[in-house]
Scaffold this motif. Structure first.
Motif, short mmCIF file in Angstrom:
data_model
loop_
_atom_site.label_atom_id
_atom_site.label_comp_id
_atom_site.label_asym_id
_atom_site.label_seq_id
_atom_site.Cartn_x
_atom_site.Cartn_y
_atom_site.Cartn_z
N TYR A 163 14.06 12.98 0.25
CA TYR A 163 14.98 14.03 0.67
C TYR A 163 15.19 14.01 2.19
O TYR A 163 16.32 14.12 2.66
CB TYR A 163 14.48 15.41 0.22
N THR A 164 14.10 13.89 2.95
CA THR A 164 14.20 13.95 4.41
C THR A 164 14.61 12.62 5.03
O THR A 164 14.96 12.56 6.19
CB THR A 164 12.88 14.40 5.05
N LYS A 165 14.52 11.54 4.23
CA LYS A 165 14.81 10.19 4.73
C LYS A 165 13.90 9.82 5.89
O LYS A 165 14.31 9.13 6.82
CB LYS A 165 16.28 10.05 5.08
N ARG A 166 12.65 10.29 5.82
CA ARG A 166 11.62 9.98 6.82
C ARG A 166 10.31 9.69 6.11
O ARG A 166 10.03 10.27 5.08
CB ARG A 166 11.41 11.15 7.78
N THR A 167 9.51 8.81 6.72
CA THR A 167 8.21 8.49 6.12
C THR A 167 7.11 9.42 6.62
O THR A 167 6.11 9.59 5.95
CB THR A 167 7.80 7.05 6.44
N TRP A 168 7.26 9.97 7.79
CA TRP A 168 6.28 10.86 8.41
C TRP A 168 4.96 10.15 8.70
O TRP A 168 3.90 10.75 8.68
CB TRP A 168 6.05 12.12 7.57
N VAL A 169 5.03 8.84 8.94
CA VAL A 169 3.84 8.08 9.32
C VAL A 169 4.10 7.36 10.63
O VAL A 169 5.25 7.12 11.01
CB VAL A 169 3.41 7.06 8.23
N ASP A 170 3.02 6.99 11.32
CA ASP A 170 3.14 6.26 12.57
C ASP A 170 3.17 4.75 12.28
O ASP A 170 3.20 4.33 11.12
CB ASP A 170 2.02 6.64 13.55
N GLU A 171 3.11 3.95 13.33
CA GLU A 171 3.18 2.50 13.18
C GLU A 171 2.00 1.94 12.38
O GLU A 171 2.10 0.89 11.76
CB GLU A 171 3.20 1.82 14.57
N ALA A 172 0.86 2.63 12.40
CA ALA A 172 -0.33 2.18 11.68
C ALA A 172 -0.33 2.62 10.22
O ALA A 172 -1.26 2.34 9.47
CB ALA A 172 -1.59 2.70 12.38
N GLY A 173 0.71 3.35 9.79
CA GLY A 173 0.79 3.81 8.42
C GLY A 173 0.01 5.08 8.15
O GLY A 173 -0.20 5.46 7.01
N ASN A 191 0.85 -1.20 0.00
CA ASN A 191 0.00 0.00 0.00
C ASN A 191 0.88 1.24 0.00
O ASN A 191 1.83 1.34 0.78
CB ASN A 191 -0.91 0.02 1.23
N PRO A 192 0.56 2.21 -0.86
CA PRO A 192 1.36 3.43 -0.88
C PRO A 192 1.13 4.25 0.40
O PRO A 192 0.07 4.18 1.01
CB PRO A 192 0.87 4.17 -2.11
N LEU A 193 2.14 4.99 0.78
CA LEU A 193 2.02 5.87 1.95
C LEU A 193 1.09 7.02 1.62
O LEU A 193 0.99 7.43 0.46
CB LEU A 193 3.40 6.39 2.34
N PRO A 194 0.42 7.58 2.62
CA PRO A 194 -0.48 8.71 2.35
C PRO A 194 0.29 9.95 1.91
O PRO A 194 1.44 10.15 2.30
CB PRO A 194 -1.19 8.94 3.70
N THR A 195 -0.37 10.76 1.10
CA THR A 195 0.24 12.01 0.64
C THR A 195 0.12 13.07 1.73
O THR A 195 -0.72 12.98 2.62
CB THR A 195 -0.44 12.51 -0.65
N PHE A 196 0.96 14.09 1.64
CA PHE A 196 0.98 15.15 2.64
C PHE A 196 -0.12 16.18 2.43
O PHE A 196 -0.32 17.04 3.28
CB PHE A 196 2.34 15.84 2.65
N ALA A 197 -0.80 16.13 1.30
CA ALA A 197 -1.89 17.07 1.00
C ALA A 197 -2.92 16.34 0.13
O ALA A 197 -2.63 15.28 -0.43
CB ALA A 197 -1.36 18.30 0.28
N THR A 198 -4.10 16.92 0.04
CA THR A 198 -5.16 16.31 -0.75
C THR A 198 -5.37 17.08 -2.05
O THR A 198 -4.85 18.17 -2.24
CB THR A 198 -6.49 16.32 0.04
N LYS A 199 -6.17 16.48 -2.91
CA LYS A 199 -6.54 17.13 -4.18
C LYS A 199 -7.21 18.47 -3.91
O LYS A 199 -6.95 19.45 -4.61
CB LYS A 199 -7.46 16.22 -4.97
N ASN A 200 -8.07 18.54 -2.91
CA ASN A 200 -8.74 19.80 -2.58
C ASN A 200 -7.75 20.85 -2.08
O ASN A 200 -7.90 22.04 -2.38
CB ASN A 200 -9.84 19.57 -1.55
N ASP A 201 -6.74 20.41 -1.32
CA ASP A 201 -5.69 21.34 -0.88
C ASP A 201 -4.95 21.91 -2.09
O ASP A 201 -4.65 23.11 -2.15
CB ASP A 201 -4.68 20.64 0.03
N LEU A 202 -4.66 21.04 -3.07
CA LEU A 202 -3.95 21.49 -4.27
C LEU A 202 -4.81 22.46 -5.08
O LEU A 202 -4.32 23.48 -5.56
CB LEU A 202 -3.54 20.29 -5.13
#
Length: 153
Positions: free
Chosen positions: A45-55, A3-14
């Motif tokens: 770039y940041t070498k971080r996923t920015w997600v918790d254990e639950a994804g 499963n892909p990781l969640p994006t940092f913003a949504t289509k509505n944000d864009l």
């Protein structure tokens, strides 16, 4: 495929960032793909996923992270060919044109990279300061060493 990781913003944000509606199915898919690519570029770039254990995205997600994602995704959404244009006016005549940049696609600007560097430093669990790092493996000195050098035994 995982499963892909969640994006940092949504289509509505864009859509809000760009000041235009994104309602057509093809535009929605393209916007979501641009956001995914921008989020992946930031993670790389940041070498971080920015997600918790639950994804799920960490809560609260730093606002700067979303801003950088929207800026990078917005650039690619509005200009997928990566073309630049130029013009100049000499007296009454206009001259201009466009050209494709050397590297098209999702990229981070220098100020965005600085923002991410600062964000990673702020989120780091390490405490800055002077420290000592041991470089030995607790090995005993060689038996042929001078006894004067081996005092701690």
């Amino acid at each position: 495929m995982s499963n892909p990781l969640p994006t940092f913003a949504t289509k509505n944000d864009l859509a809000e960032w760009l000041g235009e509606s994104i309602i057509e199915d093809a535009d929605t898919k393209r916007a979501e793909r641009c956001l995914r690519a921008a989020s992946n570029r930031i993670r790389r770039y940041t070498k971080r996923t920015w997600v918790d254990e639950a994804g799920q995205l960490i809560d609260p997600l730093p606002e700067d992270l979303q801003d950088v994602c929207l800026a990078a995704a917005g650039r690619f959404y509005m200009n997928p060919e990566g073309e630049t244009s130029w013009s100049r006016q000499i007296d009454d005549g206009m001259d201009g044109g466009s050209r494709k940049v050397d590297e098209a696609g999702i990229y981070l600007t220098a100020s965005e990279m600085q923002t991410l560097d600062d964000l990673v430093a702020d989120q780091s669990p390490l405490i800055g300061g002077l420290g000592v790092i041991g470089i030995t493996r607790n090995e005993l000195p060689s038996l042929d060493m001078s006894p004067l050098l081996v005092r701690g035994r």
